[in-house]
Design a protein around this motif. Structure first.
Motif, PDB file in Angstrom:
ATOM      1  N   UNK A  64       1.071   8.874  52.241  1.00  0.00           N
ATOM      2  CA  UNK A  64       0.850   7.620  51.510  1.00  0.00           C
ATOM      3  C   UNK A  64       1.218   6.428  52.378  1.00  0.00           C
ATOM      4  N   UNK A  65       2.367   6.527  53.024  1.00  0.00           N
ATOM      5  CA  UNK A  65       2.826   5.418  53.862  1.00  0.00           C
ATOM      6  C   UNK A  65       1.882   5.165  55.033  1.00  0.00           C
ATOM      7  N   UNK A  66       1.413   6.249  55.692  1.00  0.00           N
ATOM      8  CA  UNK A  66       0.520   6.110  56.840  1.00  0.00           C
ATOM      9  C   UNK A  66      -0.822   5.516  56.444  1.00  0.00           C
ATOM     10  N   UNK A  67      -1.373   5.968  55.320  1.00  0.00           N
ATOM     11  CA  UNK A  67      -2.657   5.436  54.855  1.00  0.00           C
ATOM     12  C   UNK A  67      -2.508   3.983  54.431  1.00  0.00           C
ATOM     13  N   UNK A  68      -1.407   3.662  53.739  1.00  0.00           N
ATOM     14  CA  UNK A  68      -1.180   2.295  53.257  1.00  0.00           C
ATOM     15  C   UNK A  68      -1.118   1.292  54.402  1.00  0.00           C
ATOM     16  N   UNK A  69      -0.657   1.735  55.566  1.00  0.00           N
ATOM     17  CA  UNK A  69      -0.537   0.835  56.720  1.00  0.00           C
ATOM     18  C   UNK A  69      -1.734   0.938  57.661  1.00  0.00           C
ATOM     19  N   UNK A  70      -2.800   1.645  57.241  1.00  0.00           N
ATOM     20  CA  UNK A  70      -3.984   1.819  58.104  1.00  0.00           C
ATOM     21  C   UNK A  70      -5.250   1.342  57.414  1.00  0.00           C
ATOM     22  N   UNK A  71      -5.117   0.392  56.526  1.00  0.00           N
ATOM     23  CA  UNK A  71      -6.256  -0.042  55.725  1.00  0.00           C
ATOM     24  C   UNK A  71      -6.989  -1.242  56.318  1.00  0.00           C
ATOM     25  N   UNK A  72      -6.697  -1.540  57.588  1.00  0.00           N
ATOM     26  CA  UNK A  72      -7.306  -2.705  58.220  1.00  0.00           C
ATOM     27  C   UNK A  72      -8.809  -2.597  58.388  1.00  0.00           C
ATOM     28  N   UNK A  73      -9.295  -1.375  58.679  1.00  0.00           N
ATOM     29  CA  UNK A  73     -10.737  -1.170  58.861  1.00  0.00           C
ATOM     30  C   UNK A  73     -11.090   0.248  58.451  1.00  0.00           C
ATOM     31  N   UNK A  74     -12.375   0.473  58.158  1.00  0.00           N
ATOM     32  CA  UNK A  74     -12.817   1.797  57.758  1.00  0.00           C
ATOM     33  C   UNK A  74     -12.653   2.789  58.899  1.00  0.00           C
ATOM     34  N   UNK A  75     -12.869   2.339  60.119  1.00  0.00           N
ATOM     35  CA  UNK A  75     -12.726   3.210  61.287  1.00  0.00           C
ATOM     36  C   UNK A  75     -11.268   3.661  61.433  1.00  0.00           C
ATOM     37  N   UNK A  76     -10.355   2.724  61.327  1.00  0.00           N
ATOM     38  CA  UNK A  76      -8.931   3.041  61.449  1.00  0.00           C
ATOM     39  C   UNK A  76      -8.482   3.967  60.320  1.00  0.00           C
ATOM     40  N   UNK A  77      -8.956   3.666  59.109  1.00  0.00           N
ATOM     41  CA  UNK A  77      -8.603   4.472  57.941  1.00  0.00           C
ATOM     42  C   UNK A  77      -9.158   5.894  58.073  1.00  0.00           C
TER      43      UNK A  77
END
Length: 471
Positions: A64-77
Motif C-alpha cells: 500500500x505504501x509503495x503504490x501510494x507513493x508511485x502514483x505520479x504516472x501510469x508508467x511508474x505505477x
C-alpha cells in the motif's frame, strides 16, 4: 478530506456487510456444527494462516505504501505494481510447495487440502494495489458480492455436523474468489511492464521489515487457537473462537477507516505535511473512541440476554467470556490506528516491530504457562495482556515523538455517557427473557441514551463529521 470520507463510505459499507452477515451466519453455524466443529475449523485455519503469513511477506502494508507513493504516472505505477506482484508470486509459490509437503503428513488431510485455496489466494491478492491508489469502490464491490454469495451458501447448505467439509469449501473458495476477482479491474489502471527479476526481488528486504511485525502479530493473535487445539480440545477452541467473534465484528468495522487513511497519510508524510497529519489524527482518533467506548459497554450489557438465542444453549460459557474480552473493541482499533496512521506512513517500522515483538513474547508466554492449567481463560488472559502491551507501546511512541494530544475531557464525556447507557439498559431490561426482541430493544435504548448524552455534553463527533462533509 472529502475523498477520504468518500472512500470511508465505500470501505465502511463493505465492513457493514461483514458485520451484518455474521449476525445471521454465526447462529446457523454454531447450532449446525457445534463447539467441536467450529473449533476444528478454527484450528485448521490457524495452521494455514502461518503459511499465508510467509506467502504474504509483509506486502499487505508495504505494498500500500509503495503504490501510494508511485502514483505520479501510469508508467511508474505499472512498473511498481509488476515488481511487487512478481515478488509476491515467487514467495507465494515457494510457500505453497512447502505447505503441500506439510499437509500430506497431517491427519484429516482432506481438510488441509481444502483450506489450501486460502493459501493460493495469496498468489493473486492485489488488494494492496487498490488500497494504495485509494480505489476502495472496487474492493467494496467485489468483497461485498462474494461475502453475500458465501452467506447464501452457508444458509442453504450448512445444517448439521455432517456439513463440516462443505463449510470448509465455502469459506476457502470465497477467499480465493475474492482475490481473483480484483484482477478484472486492474488493467484499467496499469499496463504490462517487463520486469527484471532483480528489480522484483529488491523489495525483499524492505518487505521483510514489515514481515517481522506480521510474524509477531500472528503469534499473539493466531497462536492461541493453535495451542488450545493442541493442549486442550477443539470444543474449547470453538468456545474461544466464538467469544472473539462478536468483538471481532466491531473491530473490523472500526478499523475500516484506518485502511482508507493509510495511503493518504503516506502521501502526507512524503510531502512532509506534519500539520495535515496531526489534524487528521486528532479527528480520527476521537471519532474512533466516540464509537468504540459505547460499543464495548454495549456488548457487555447485551451479552447475557443475547448468547442463548444467538449462539445456542451449547455456548452458555460465552455469557462469562465475552464481557471479559469486550475491552478489545477499544484496545485493538486504537493500536492499529497508531500503526496505520502514524508509524507506517513515517516509516517507523522499528517501533512497530518492537511493539508486536513484545506483544508476541507476552502472549506466547501467557499461553504456554496458563492454557495447560486454566484452558480457555489462559488464552483470554494472554490475548488481553498482549493487545494491551502492543497498544500502550505504540501510543507511547506517538505521544512522545509527535505533537498529538488526546482531548481528555472529551474522552471522559464518552466514558460517562457509556456508563450511564450501560446502567439504563441493564435496569430497564434485566427482567426480560433472552430473545431477539430483547436484544433489539437493548441496542435501541443504548444508542438513544448515548447519543442524547454526548449531544448534551457537546462532544457529539457526528456533528463534526457532517460539517466536514459539507465543505
Amino acid at each position: 478530506m472529502r475523498k477520504v470520507f468518500k472512500n470511508s463510505i465505500y470501505q465502511i459499507s463493505y465492513q457493514v456487510i461483514i458485520m451484518i452477515l455474521p449476525v445471521i451466519t454465526i447462529p446457523i453455524v454454531s447450532r449446525a456444527l457445534g463447539p467441536s466443529g467450529i473449533g476444528f475449523f478454527s484450528f485448521v485455519n490457524s495452521i494455514v494462516q502461518y503459511f499465508v503469513l510467509f506467502a504474504g511477506l509483509g506486502l499487505a502494508t508495504y505494498g500500500i505504501r509503495e503504490i501510494a507513493t508511485s502514483r505520479g504516472s501510469k508508467e511508474q505505477l505499472s512498473r511498481k505494481f509488476w515488481e511487487l506482484q512478481i515478488f509476491n508470486a515467487i514467495v507465494a509459490l515457494v510457500v505453497i510447495c512447502v505447505y503441500f509437503i506439510f499437509a500430506f503428513f497431517m491427519d484429516n488431510v482432506l481438510y488441509y487440502l481444502i483450506v489450501s485455496m486460502i493459501l493460493f489466494g495469496t498468489l493473486f491478492d492485489i488488494t494492496w494495489f487498490f488500497s494504495g491508489i485509494e480505489d476502495f469502490k472496487k474492493i467494496t464491490l467485489v468483497g461485498g458480492i462474494i461475502k453475500i454469495a458465501a452467506f447464501i451458501a452457508i444458509v442453504l447448505f450448512i445444517h448439521d455436523k455432517g456439513d463440516l467439509v462443505l463449510y470448509f469449501v465455502i469459506q476457502s473458495l470465497a477467499n480465493l474468489l475474492m482475490q481473483l476477482s480484483l484482477w478484472l479491474f486492474v488493467f484499467k489502471k496499469i499496463h504490462f511492464v517487463r520486469i527484471k527479476l532483480k528489480d522484483a526481488m529488491q523489495h525483499f528486504k524492505p518487505a521483510l521489515a514489515f514481515f517481522v511485525g506480521r510474524i509477531s502479530i500472528t503469534l499473539y493473535t493466531n497462536m492461541n487457537r493453535t495451542i488450545l487445539g493442541i493442549l486442550a480440545t477443539t470444543a474449547i477452541v470453538g468456545f474461544y473462537t466464538q467469544s472473539l467473534a462478536l468483538t471481532g465484528i466491531f473491530v473490523t468495522l472500526i478499523t475500516a477507516f484506518d485502511t482508507v487513511l493509510l495511503p493518504r497519510m503516506s502521501k502526507m508524510a512524503q510531502e512532509n505535511s506534519g500539520a495535515g497529519m496531526h489534524k487528521v489524527l486528532e479527528k480520527t482518533f476521537h471519532f474512533q473512541l466516540f464509537l468504540t467506548i459505547p460499543l464495548c459497554a454495549g456488548l457487555m450489557v447485551i451479552n447475557e440476554k443475547m448468547v442463548p438465542w444467538f449462539f445456542g444453549e451449547e455456548f452458555q460459557l460465552l455469557q462469562i467470556t465475552v464481557p471479559v474480552l469486550a475491552p478489545l473493541i477499544i484496545i485493538i482499533p486504537l493500536g492499529i490506528s497508531v500503526f496505520r496512521q502514524y508509524l507506517a506512513p513515517l516509516d517507523k517500522i522499528k517501533a512497530f516491530n518492537y511493539s508486536v515483538i513484545v506483544g508476541a513474547v507476552i502472549g506466547l508466554g501467557f499461553n504456554l504457562l496458563l492454557i495447560p492449567f486454566i484452558g480457555i481463560w489462559g488464552a483470554i488472559i494472554a490475548t488481553l495482556a498482549a493487545e494491551v502491551s502492543v497498544c500502550l507501546i505504540r501510543l507511547h511512541v506517538m505521544l512522545k515523538e509527535s505533537e498529538f494530544k488526546f482531548n481528555i475531557k472529551k474522552i471522559l464525556c464518552f466514558l460517562f455517557s457509556a456508563a450511564v447507557m450501560y446502567a439504563v439498559v441493564w435496569i430497564s431490561t434485566r427482567g426480560m427473557d433472552s430473545s431477539v426482541l430483547t436484544t433489539v430493544m437493548q441496542v435501541l435504548i443504548g444508542a438513544v441514551v448515548y447519543f442524547v448524552l454526548v449531544t448534551i455534553l457537546r462532544v457529539n463527533v457526528v456533528f463534526d463529521i457532517s460539517r466536514e462533509l459539507r465543505k
